[in-house]
Design an enzyme around this catalytic site. Structure first.
Site, PDB file in Angstrom:
ATOM      1  N   ASP A 330       0.742  -0.865   0.208  1.00 36.43           N
ATOM      2  CA  ASP A 330       0.034  -0.044  -0.489  1.00 36.43           C
ATOM      3  C   ASP A 330       0.443   1.574  -0.100  1.00 36.43           C
ATOM      4  O   ASP A 330       2.022   0.756   0.196  1.00 36.43           O
ATOM      5  CB  ASP A 330      -1.096  -0.135   1.228  1.00 36.43           C
ATOM      6  CG  ASP A 330      -2.259  -0.502   1.308  1.00 36.43           C
ATOM      7  OD1 ASP A 330      -2.403  -1.472  -0.066  1.00 36.43           O
ATOM      8  OD2 ASP A 330      -2.122  -1.505   2.126  1.00 36.43           O
ATOM      9  N   ASP A 641      -4.993  -3.281   5.209  1.00 34.81           N
ATOM     10  CA  ASP A 641      -5.257  -3.078   6.481  1.00 34.81           C
ATOM     11  C   ASP A 641      -6.712  -2.894   6.696  1.00 34.81           C
ATOM     12  O   ASP A 641      -7.404  -2.901   7.591  1.00 34.81           O
ATOM     13  CB  ASP A 641      -5.037  -1.536   6.157  1.00 34.81           C
ATOM     14  CG  ASP A 641      -5.591  -0.250   4.924  1.00 34.81           C
ATOM     15  OD1 ASP A 641      -6.359  -1.084   4.263  1.00 34.81           O
ATOM     16  OD2 ASP A 641      -5.063   0.306   6.086  1.00 34.81           O
ATOM     17  N   ASP A 645      -9.424  -6.389   2.076  1.00 35.51           N
ATOM     18  CA  ASP A 645      -7.901  -6.957   1.878  1.00 35.51           C
ATOM     19  C   ASP A 645      -7.526  -8.342   2.765  1.00 35.51           C
ATOM     20  O   ASP A 645      -6.804  -9.544   1.543  1.00 35.51           O
ATOM     21  CB  ASP A 645      -7.430  -5.939   2.645  1.00 35.51           C
ATOM     22  CG  ASP A 645      -6.922  -4.705   1.938  1.00 35.51           C
ATOM     23  OD1 ASP A 645      -7.164  -4.891   1.042  1.00 35.51           O
ATOM     24  OD2 ASP A 645      -6.688  -3.794   2.397  1.00 35.51           O
TER      25      ASP A 645
END
Length: 924
Positions: A330, A641, A645
């Site tokens: 990310d 997070d 996911d």
């Protein structure tokens, strides 16, 4: 205060609040919570009873390898060799003690890590929202949760907005269940109690506030746990590989026994003596300390990673880290600071406003073309800022005695909008009171926006914010000069140009819009708003890269680990940040979610090598990205997070959850949790994983080479017609002294520092790899030749057999001590490494020397071990001969270093042409 007696799902909420003596707005005070905790106990399931020290000790004996030792002791006792039997039993006891101590230490390390990764909850205490460990929740607490949060206790809903909860873990319901407040009938089945949320479940959408009514063993999941016996965890991949290695070694050992007995019979040696030697040699060949030492190596790696802010939830993941070849990371919070700051605004009419200040502190001015903007007088700016503050779930916390900084509770993106409004002089709290929220569509990763409905005017008003492309699809107009005008092609091009300009400057762009006189219909989503929305403006936010990340990215490239950015931002923003951080190479591209959907698997595979940024991807696409890299043989780490996911985290070879911003569901699906959400921490963890893998290889090399050398020396003596150089009890003593005292210290050594200057460990590489076998080809002959050669030489001089055996026995022990120095590194000199850094190894060698000296020079032990005292001058000669294995390895290592120096200039030239980091994706 225990669980209310009446059916909590059927009772009026007001009655429950009165019974639990709590104000739903203020929650419990800290003093009340402490009193209730003392009565109800922690909010935790009863822990499995820890094994006693005796049970742990006896568990070390449950091994086929130990059974062989006990059989050897029984055989020795039956044949009248009582001293040999006593030594074998001492070996078994000491091995079990060492194993029990190490197992206990590993369990204590893992227990401390379990506490570090404990579940947290948001609660209202004394009128303030706080984050606390879930174990401290008590009946009467008011808890808050939103999409992705785990439910930490059984609770009755007070209010909810589009809340859905996944209850499969408790009820078996395969899809998330909509939740709503209000009493239900007393006979409603547990799965249909829409006003309750249960411990062990998690929210998948929306948000809610609830009253805790049961904790710990009183929860529904606690009642089930009381009836369920805990099952044993399945073997990890590493444990299976160790077991497979053990089976191969046992098979080889049985063959070796047969060869030794056959050769002894041909030589006419007594069957009893040669059988004891064969069994003893079999015992020495089997690495019975390997499972314990491997567990210790992993546990030490886990502990070191915890010190570097990476919590390992699956022990075997430590070794897998050493094989990583791709990290899909990310951007926000992982590569950047996650301290969003609004730096630029765009308003229709091509108005560009710069915003000063940084972080969440509400200080700084707004300026348009150098002139300060007064939000009180500029209606368009005021409406934009007000909408961003109202369509918002975050809170700003001013400095206090504990922290001198302004802090955010909630999403950093939303917190930056609050800071922006305060900078412009707007009173956010007063605005929220004037325009109370009447409804909402919570943020959804697939829709990429959120909406709220507010009162306070002549008619309700809906405010929206989210990804520009998503918001613009709903828009039919723009606000300009205090009135709404149609959104034509020219206006659309102007908005898109401003948006792309912001993204090209690495700004994260949000669109903010409004719909006058509209109302939210949660079941219909955004469809009723289409065509009724007008754009208020764009907000450009800067989340500065973490200063340490670029160095970590370069380190990853040098180590053959390819970093890839996976972000929800616009692809221009993502690519700009990726280039600044050296993630993107020359010629690399960015692909957004729509483009990804347009690619079939073959097309994606063909382009994968040059895609450095996946932008605007939804969580389901993360799973496809992981599988695409794995299909071409990569070992993949994926960070995440959010609750959605979880599939990608579970599918990745190493799922990495964010400890600060990550949801509890993401943490539960991951193997590693980063407590600081930092990419650099993950790269450090890769280095630690390689160190652990290298330690395991050191262990295999040492145990294998030492054991095989003993076998080679014994069989060679039988073949050439020499007496047996070692008796059974001496072989067992060598095994205890060399393995028991230095094996674990060997894997406790510090890293060499070059772990990230080589390619990843190949996937599926066996513990007994070709590299280990090549090194054994040098070490084994050196140990066997020095032991057997010195034995033959001393016999040729007429030295008595008992003395020659004592000397050969000592040469073997000394050789294996020198071999420990060899095994500390595959290329660095054993003499150049700072031995004093490995204080446990130094201690093991010191104790081993003292014990062996006692065996040689203490008369009571001479009879047990069939030894005699040696002259001091012979001890010096033995030390010189025993060092042969060290010098052989030193020559090999010198040749390796020379070959590397010759190859390094051309290799650096090839690397420099491919990537600014000076290295290409070395695992390819």
């Amino acid at each position: 205060m225990g669980e209310p007696v009446r059916s909590v799902h059927a009772a009026p909420l007001e009655a429950l609040l009165a019974e639990l003596a709590v104000d739903p707005g203020a929650g419990l005070t800290d003093d009340e919570a402490r009193e209730r905790l003392a009565r109800s106990g922690p909010n935790a399931l009863p822990e499995q009873r820890r094994a006693s020290l005796l049970a742990i000790f006896l568990r070390q004996l449950r091994s086929p390898l130990i059974y062989l030792l006990l059989a050897a002791a029984g055989l020795a006792f039956a044949l009248g060799e009582r001293s040999d039997a006593a030594v074998i039993l001492a070996v078994v006891a000491l091995n079990a003690v060492i194993g029990a101590v190490q197992e206990g230490r590993a369990e204590r390390s893992l227990e401390s890590l379990r506490r570090l990764s404990a579940l947290t909850a948001r609660a209202v205490r004394g009128g303030r929202e706080v984050i606390l460990e879930a174990r401290w929740l008590v009946p009467g607490d008011v808890v808050l949760f939103s999409a992705g949060d785990a439910v930490a206790a059984d609770a009755r809903l007070i209010d909810a907005a589009a809340l859905e909860v996944a209850e499969a873990a408790l009820t078996g319901e395969s899809v998330p269940v909509p939740k709503r407040p209000g009493a239900v009938a007393p006979d409603t089945p547990l799965a249909d109690r829409a006003n309750m949320v249960w411990s062990g479940t998690h929210a998948t959408a929306g948000r809610g506030r609830a009253l805790v009514v049961a904790t710990g063993a009183s929860t529904e999941v606690g009642k089930i746990a009381a009836l369920t016996a805990a099952g044993e965890e399945p073997q990890t991949t590493l444990e299976r590989r160790i077991a497979q290695l053990g089976r191969h070694v046992i098979a080889a050992g049985v063959v070796m026994c047969g060869v030794v007995v056959a050769l002894g019979a041909l030589r006419g040696l007594p069957l009893v003596a040669i059988s004891m030697i064969a069994v003893s040699q079999l015992v020495s060949l089997i690495p019975e300390g390997l499972p314990v030492a491997a567990t210790v190596a992993l546990a030490l790696g886990v502990r070191r990673m915890a010190g570097r802010r990476a919590i390992v939830r699956r022990l075997a993941a430590v070794e897998t880290l050493g094989s990583l070849s791709v990290i899909c990371s990310d951007k926000t919070g992982t590569l950047t600071r996650n301290e969003m700051t609004v730096t630029a605004l765009y308003l229709p009419g091509d108005r560009r406003v710069d915003v000063e200040g940084s972080g969440y502190e509400p200080s700084g001015r707004l300026a348009e073309r150098g002139r300060e903007v007064d939000a009180g007088a500029d209606a368009d700016v005021r409406e934009l800022l007000l909408a961003g503050a109202l369509c918002n779930d975050a809170e700003l916390v001013p400095p206090d005695a504990d922290d001198p900084r302004w802090r955010a509770i909630g999403d950093p993106t939303e917190a930056s909008l609050l800071a922006l409004a305060e900078k412009a002089g707007l009173d956010v709290h007063a605005a929220r009171e004037r325009h109370p929220r009447q409804g909402e569509i919570p943020f959804d990763a697939a829709a990429r926006m959120m909406a709220t409905q507010h009162a306070g005017g002549a008619a309700p008003r809906v405010l929206l914010k989210g990804a520009p492309e998503a918001v613009l699809e709903l828009c039919s107009g723009v606000r300009r000069g205090g009135r709404v005008e149609p959104l034509g092609d020219r206006e659309a091009r102007e908005v898109r140009g401003a948006w792309e300009d912001m993204a090209g400057r690495a700004l994260r762009v949000l669109a903010v819009a409004a719909a006058e006189g509209a109302a939210i219909e949660p079941q219909r989503g955004y469809a009723p708003l289409r065509g009724r929305v007008h754009l208020l403006g764009l907000v450009g936010q800067l989340d500065p890269p973490r200063p340490e990340v670029r160095g970590a990215v370069l380190t990853a490239w040098e180590a053959g680990v390819r970093p890839v950015m996976v972000t929800g931002d616009h692809k221009a923003t993502g690519l700009a940040v990726a280039r600044a951080l050296a993630i993107a190479r020359d010629g690399d591209t960015a692909v957004d979610g729509r483009e990804l959907d347009a690619l079939d698997d073959e097309q994606l595979a063909a382009r994968l090598e040059r895609i450095s940024v996946f932008a605007r991807v939804h969580p389901e696409q993360k799973l496809r990205i992981v599988e695409a890299f794995q299909a071409r043989g990569d070992v993949v780490a994926m960070t995440g997070d959010g609750v959605n996911d979880a599939p990608a985290l579970a599918r990745a070879d190493v799922g990495v959850a964010m400890g600060v911003t990550g949801t509890e569901v993401a943490k539960g699906a991951s193997k590693i949790v980063l407590t600081d959400d930092n990419f650099a921490t993950l790269v450090d963890a890769v280095a630690e994983g390689r160190h652990v893998h290298r330690n395991l290889k050191r262990l295999i090399l040492y145990l294998g080479s030492s054991s095989i050398a003993e076998v080679v020396a014994l069989i060679s003596a039988l073949v050439v017609g020499l007496p047996v150089p070692l008796v059974a009890v001496q072989i067992l003593w060598v095994n205890l002294v060399t393995s028991g005292l230095v094996t674990v210290p060997l894997i406790m050594g510090p890293p060499e520092g070059d772990e990230m200057r080589s390619a990843p460990v190949p996937r599926g590489e066996p513990l007994l790899s070709s590299q280990v076998l090549r090194r054994m080809a040098f070490i084994v002959p050196a140990i066997a030749a020095s032991t057997l050669g010195y034995f033959a030489y001393r016999l040729s001089l007429g030295v008595p057999l008992v003395q020659a055996r004592t000397e050969a026995f000592t040469v073997l022990v000394v050789s294996q001590w020198f071999n420990v120095l060899n095994c500390r590194s595959g290329r660095a000199s054993g003499l150049s490494l700072d031995l004093l850094r490995s204080r446990w190894l130094v201690a093991g060698l010191a104790v081993g020397n003292a014990l062996h000296a006692a065996v040689i020079f203490a008369p009571p032990l001479n009879a047990v071990f069939h030894t005699v005292p040696l002259p001091i001058e012979e001890v010096v000669s033995i030390a010189a001969v025993g060092s042969l294995v060290l010098w052989v390895e030193e020559i090999r290592k010198a040749l390796v270093r020379r070959r590397e120096r010759r190859a390094s200039p051309s290799r650096r030239g090839r690397r420099g042409a491919d990537h600014p980091a000076g290295s290409r994706h070395a695992s390819r």
